[in-house]
Design a protein around this motif. Structure first.
Motif, mmCIF file in Angstrom:
data_model
loop_
_atom_site.group_PDB
_atom_site.id
_atom_site.type_symbol
_atom_site.label_atom_id
_atom_site.label_comp_id
_atom_site.label_asym_id
_atom_site.label_seq_id
_atom_site.Cartn_x
_atom_site.Cartn_y
_atom_site.Cartn_z
ATOM 1 N N VAL B 25 0.610 -1.114 -0.103
ATOM 2 C CA VAL B 25 0.013 -0.025 -0.148
ATOM 3 C C VAL B 25 0.937 1.219 -0.017
ATOM 4 O O VAL B 25 0.416 2.096 -0.750
ATOM 5 N N LEU B 26 1.822 1.218 0.795
ATOM 6 C CA LEU B 26 2.590 2.247 0.936
ATOM 7 C C LEU B 26 3.504 2.642 -0.347
ATOM 8 O O LEU B 26 3.613 3.714 -1.004
ATOM 9 N N GLY B 27 3.916 1.538 -0.978
ATOM 10 C CA GLY B 27 4.453 1.605 -2.580
ATOM 11 C C GLY B 27 3.431 2.316 -3.396
ATOM 12 O O GLY B 27 3.993 2.977 -4.028
ATOM 13 N N ILE B 28 2.420 1.651 -3.381
ATOM 14 C CA ILE B 28 1.411 2.276 -4.511
ATOM 15 C C ILE B 28 1.234 3.643 -4.113
ATOM 16 O O ILE B 28 1.101 4.557 -5.121
ATOM 17 N N VAL B 29 1.023 4.281 -2.889
ATOM 18 C CA VAL B 29 0.569 5.669 -2.623
ATOM 19 C C VAL B 29 1.714 6.461 -2.993
ATOM 20 O O VAL B 29 1.894 7.542 -3.744
ATOM 21 N N VAL B 30 2.911 5.894 -2.691
ATOM 22 C CA VAL B 30 4.260 6.804 -2.898
ATOM 23 C C VAL B 30 4.418 6.968 -4.419
ATOM 24 O O VAL B 30 4.784 8.177 -5.101
ATOM 25 N N GLY B 31 4.389 5.717 -4.953
ATOM 26 C CA GLY B 31 4.545 5.709 -6.574
ATOM 27 C C GLY B 31 3.382 6.764 -7.261
ATOM 28 O O GLY B 31 3.989 7.471 -8.147
ATOM 29 N N GLY B 45 12.099 8.114 -7.934
ATOM 30 C CA GLY B 45 11.470 7.979 -6.577
ATOM 31 C C GLY B 45 11.826 6.581 -6.138
ATOM 32 O O GLY B 45 11.997 6.315 -5.059
ATOM 33 N N VAL B 46 12.030 5.727 -7.420
ATOM 34 C CA VAL B 46 12.421 4.551 -6.615
ATOM 35 C C VAL B 46 13.916 4.308 -5.946
ATOM 36 O O VAL B 46 14.079 3.653 -4.912
ATOM 37 N N VAL B 47 14.856 5.191 -6.614
ATOM 38 C CA VAL B 47 16.176 5.391 -6.221
ATOM 39 C C VAL B 47 16.002 6.147 -4.688
ATOM 40 O O VAL B 47 16.884 5.409 -3.647
ATOM 41 N N LEU B 48 15.216 6.981 -4.308
ATOM 42 C CA LEU B 48 15.210 7.708 -3.371
ATOM 43 C C LEU B 48 14.705 6.797 -2.028
ATOM 44 O O LEU B 48 14.948 7.140 -0.801
ATOM 45 N N VAL B 49 13.890 5.771 -2.457
ATOM 46 C CA VAL B 49 13.308 5.021 -1.310
ATOM 47 C C VAL B 49 14.077 3.736 -1.068
ATOM 48 O O VAL B 49 14.047 3.367 0.161
ATOM 49 N N LEU B 50 15.286 3.528 -1.710
ATOM 50 C CA LEU B 50 15.985 2.629 -1.594
ATOM 51 C C LEU B 50 16.946 2.557 -0.251
ATOM 52 O O LEU B 50 16.852 1.459 0.464
ATOM 53 N N MET B 399 16.646 16.551 -2.444
ATOM 54 C CA MET B 399 18.164 16.598 -2.726
ATOM 55 C C MET B 399 18.467 15.961 -0.904
ATOM 56 O O MET B 399 19.568 15.018 -1.244
ATOM 57 N N LEU B 400 17.924 16.129 0.045
ATOM 58 C CA LEU B 400 18.101 15.384 1.079
ATOM 59 C C LEU B 400 18.561 13.914 0.969
ATOM 60 O O LEU B 400 19.504 13.229 1.592
ATOM 61 N N MET B 401 17.338 13.508 0.221
ATOM 62 C CA MET B 401 17.168 11.862 0.094
ATOM 63 C C MET B 401 18.519 11.452 -0.779
ATOM 64 O O MET B 401 18.876 10.462 -0.452
ATOM 65 N N CYS B 402 18.694 12.285 -1.938
ATOM 66 C CA CYS B 402 19.854 12.014 -2.562
ATOM 67 C C CYS B 402 21.003 11.919 -1.777
ATOM 68 O O CYS B 402 21.859 10.848 -2.004
ATOM 69 N N PHE B 403 21.483 12.876 -0.930
ATOM 70 C CA PHE B 403 22.583 12.781 0.025
ATOM 71 C C PHE B 403 22.635 11.611 1.009
ATOM 72 O O PHE B 403 23.511 10.791 0.690
#
Lengths: 183, 503
Positions: B25-31, B45-50, B399-403
């Motif tokens: 469910v979380l993946g669906i909503v975030v996607g 999005g998929v990269v940032l959730v990793l 950006m923060l998620m990327c860092f």
């Protein structure tokens, strides 16, 4: 002529880079085995592709005057509308871009010193101001809440090893860790 | 066949455990949110959730990423149709007919067609995925290094030929990616290449660092330069969905099937993803469809073709990932990274060693598609409201998620510097109209290509003709040549047409 040279300039740079990389590939040391390809072969294939494309584009720029008449991917033909919407960057926006890059580089320099939490908090605030937000409550509020949530998730739930910072800044990290009850 | 259904049934039961269901469910909503927000692409999005998945169970982690991948192909259609804002590049073809239909006062119909296309295309591809993975894995057990090299080469050539941008620039971008992938310790000799004396470069450059930089930081910098100029949303009351009647659906059944199968096939090609599927499917419909002359005027075919193909590409892309260990798209490359970070190597053996996990992932695709459509149907207004959120705030957190993503891959600050470097490179490529995707795919597929090429050369005494003389690799190499010739054929056809028109 100046127009043609301008069109070819990125490819001259690419060609020069290819030459430098080819030289570097030649300096790779390895125990050579007779009849076997060395570790420099694969990079040299990539370098050769770069060189061939650059020579082709330079020739095209000088022969056709930089006219955009090359072969394109299939999807490109369908995408004219999307392309028409893209705008060239203005001077003020370029300053935004440079500001963003500067802020990002400053973050990378300061994160080992300030620690992840303090450096990220400052980054969030400054980036939002840079991005044109002027609602101070939204900026400081979202940065504070966001930072606490990130600290909780990455320091407590999903443990990720992030820089703590050097004294006295590590005290800030410790304070936030106490707030989110990370031991 | 019975065994497949039994395992799939067990997969559904596993998928309904609280942990997996929450992730689904979380993946669906975030996607869906990632799909709606124009500054966030599906892969990004998929990269940032990793980083969130590091401590998770591998199955839950892949369920989360797969759910995001599936719903990310659907969310952007809402804003493309309602506000002419394609949330993803893959939504651009949907915009052409979807927005036109909305302008005619039929936004609910357009959204209904999108939902049905995503549902149908998704289910068809999920069925194909379940039926194909085992045979492909069995077939792949016969592969040797020339076949692997030919498959990877086919993937790279498809991305170049079918993608956006000029062909020479795509080659250049690919070559840069291959060079980046060659940095580090060579696997055959153990010698250092382009490390410049830096210890971290001896371990090579992680493809996730390149992906986070090029897709994450590069995209934010591009949006920042544009002043985060997302158009304000209006007419939110139009955000409702009216499903087409069975009669209307029946009329488009062949076209539906054609687009879904096309999307699935494109998904199967290593490297080609949802965006290419969407564009190619729209192009096929515009060239050969029954109503080709009306394409772009707001007809259902113009919505169904790209949407069903892009969602169908998901199931297709998972097949090479699971059966061969070769990512079928950018998003599946991140999934490959998630597998490897957890010490699991996808490939022909995975169905023997981890069949429960694989079938749980399959089941999550089915459930994810159904759930995505339910959420899309009932919560569309809430989802598009996210566009009201200031882009600068969203981008700051991106950006923060990327860092975090960069620093957590190897727990090293140098990766942060590398990621920023690739962010700037990604921005420059985008700015000067060089396609980014070939570079990223070069980084991902480069090591597989090099290893299989070098091992082939060692095994077959430097005889490069082996790629053409062995039946399987020879067939694939012929496909590579045809694929690379496609743009030239298309180009010469357009020139001939233009010549005929001017005379």
């Amino acid at each position: 002529m100046a127009q043609r040279f301008k069109a070819a300039l990125p490819y001259f740079v690419g060609l020069a880079l290819a030459a430098v990389l080819n030289h570097l590939a030649g300096t790779i040391t390895y125990p050579a085995r007779p009849g076997q390809l060395g570790p420099d072969v694969w990079p040299r294939i990539a370098i050769a592709i770069i060189a061939v494309v650059c020579i082709y584009e330079i020739a095209k720029a000088f022969l056709l005057g930089g006219a955009h008449s090359g072969v394109q991917g299939i999807a490109e033909h369908l995408n004219a509308e999307d392309e028409a919407e893209s705008e060239p960057a203005t001077g003020s926006r370029l300053s935004l871009l440079l500001g963003g890059i500067g802020l990002t580089l400053a973050y990378a320099v300061l994160v080992p010193i300030f620690g992840f939490l303090l450096a990220s908090y400052l980054f969030l605030i400054l980036f939002m101001y840079l991005g044109g937000i002027r609602n101070h409550v939204a900026i400081w509020g979202s940065s504070t809440v966001g930072m606490l949530v990130f600290a909780f998730i990455f320091l407590k739930v999903v443990y990720v090893s992030l820089p703590r910072g050097v004294p006295p800044f590590d005290q800030v990290t410790q304070f936030v860790m106490d707030v989110v009850q990370v031991r | 066949m019975v065994e497949i259904f039994t395992q799939l049934g067990a997969g559904f039961i596993n998928c309904l455990t609280p942990a997996n269901l929450v992730m689904l469910v979380l993946g669906i909503v975030v996607g869906l949110l990632v799909g709606v927000l124009p500054g966030l692409t599906l892969v990004m999005g998929v990269v940032l959730v990793l980083p969130f998945t590091y401590q998770m169970d591998i199955t839950a982690a892949i369920v989360l990423l797969t759910a995001m991948y599936v719903s990310g192909t659907y969310g952007g259609a809402f804003t493309a149709i309602l506000f002419r804002i394609p949330g993803e590049p893959l939504d651009v073809p949907i915009l052409w007919d979807g927005y036109t239909m909305a302008q005619k006062g039929r936004a609910a119909d357009a959204l209904g067609w999108t939902l049905i296309a995503a549902l149908g295309g998704g289910f068809i591809s999920a069925i194909v995925m379940v039926l194909m993975t085992q045979p492909v894995a069995n077939f792949a057990l016969q592969f040797s290094t020339p076949e692997y090299f030919a498959i990877v080469l086919f993937g790279l050539s498809s991305v170049i030929a079918l993608g956006r941008g000029s062909l020479p620039n795509a080659f250049l971008s690919l070559a840069i990616g291959l060079l980046i992938a060659s940095v580090g310790t060579d696997v055959i000799y153990g010698s250092y290449r382009f490390t410049f004396g830096m210890p971290i470069l001896a371990d090579g450059i992680e493809f996730l660092v390149v992906m986070v930089g090029a897709y994450g930081v590069g995209e934010v910098l591009t949006r920042l330069e544009q002043g985060f100029a997302t158009k304000p949303i209006a007419k939110i009351e139009q955000a409702s969905t009216r499903l087409p009647s069975l009669r209307e659906l029946f009329r488009l059944r062949w076209m539906f099937l054609r687009s879904s199968i096309l999307g699935n096939i494109i998904g199967l090609v290593p490297g080609a993803g949802a965006t290419i599927a969407s564009f190619v499917s729209y192009g096929v419909e515009a060239q050969y469809g029954r109503r080709r002359r009306e394409m772009g005027t707001g007809i259902p075919e113009g919505i169904v073709a790209p949407q069903s193909a892009s969602t169908a590409s998901v199931g297709g892309a998972l097949v090479p990932l699971l059966a061969l260990g070769i990512p079928g798209s950018g998003a599946t490359a991140v999934m490959l990274g998630a597998f490897m970070l957890q010490g699991v190597q996808p490939g022909p053996q995975i169905l023997l060693t981890s069949s429960t996990m694989v079938y749980t992932i399959f089941a999550s695709v089915f459930l994810g598609i159904a759930l995505m459509c339910v959420i899309g149907f009932y919560f569309i207004r809430m989802l598009v409201r996210v566009l009201d959120f200031p882009e600068a705030i969203v981008s700051a957190f991106v950006m923060l998620m990327c860092f975090i993503g960069a620093m957590s891959i190897r727990n090293n600050i140098t990766d942060l510097w590398l990621m920023i470097g690739f962010g700037v490179i990604g921005y420059l490529l985008e700015r000067f109209r060089f396609p980014v995707a070939p570079m990223v795919l070069g980084v991902i597929l480069g090591p597989i290509a090099e290893e299989s090429f070098m091992n082939t050369m060692i095994s077959f005494g430097n005889d490069w003709t082996v790629f053409f003389t062995r039946p399987i690799s020879g067939t694939i190499m012929a496909a590579v040549i045809i694929t690379l010739l496609l743009p030239f054929l298309s180009w010469s056809r357009r020139r001939m047409k233009a010549g005929a028109a001017s005379s």
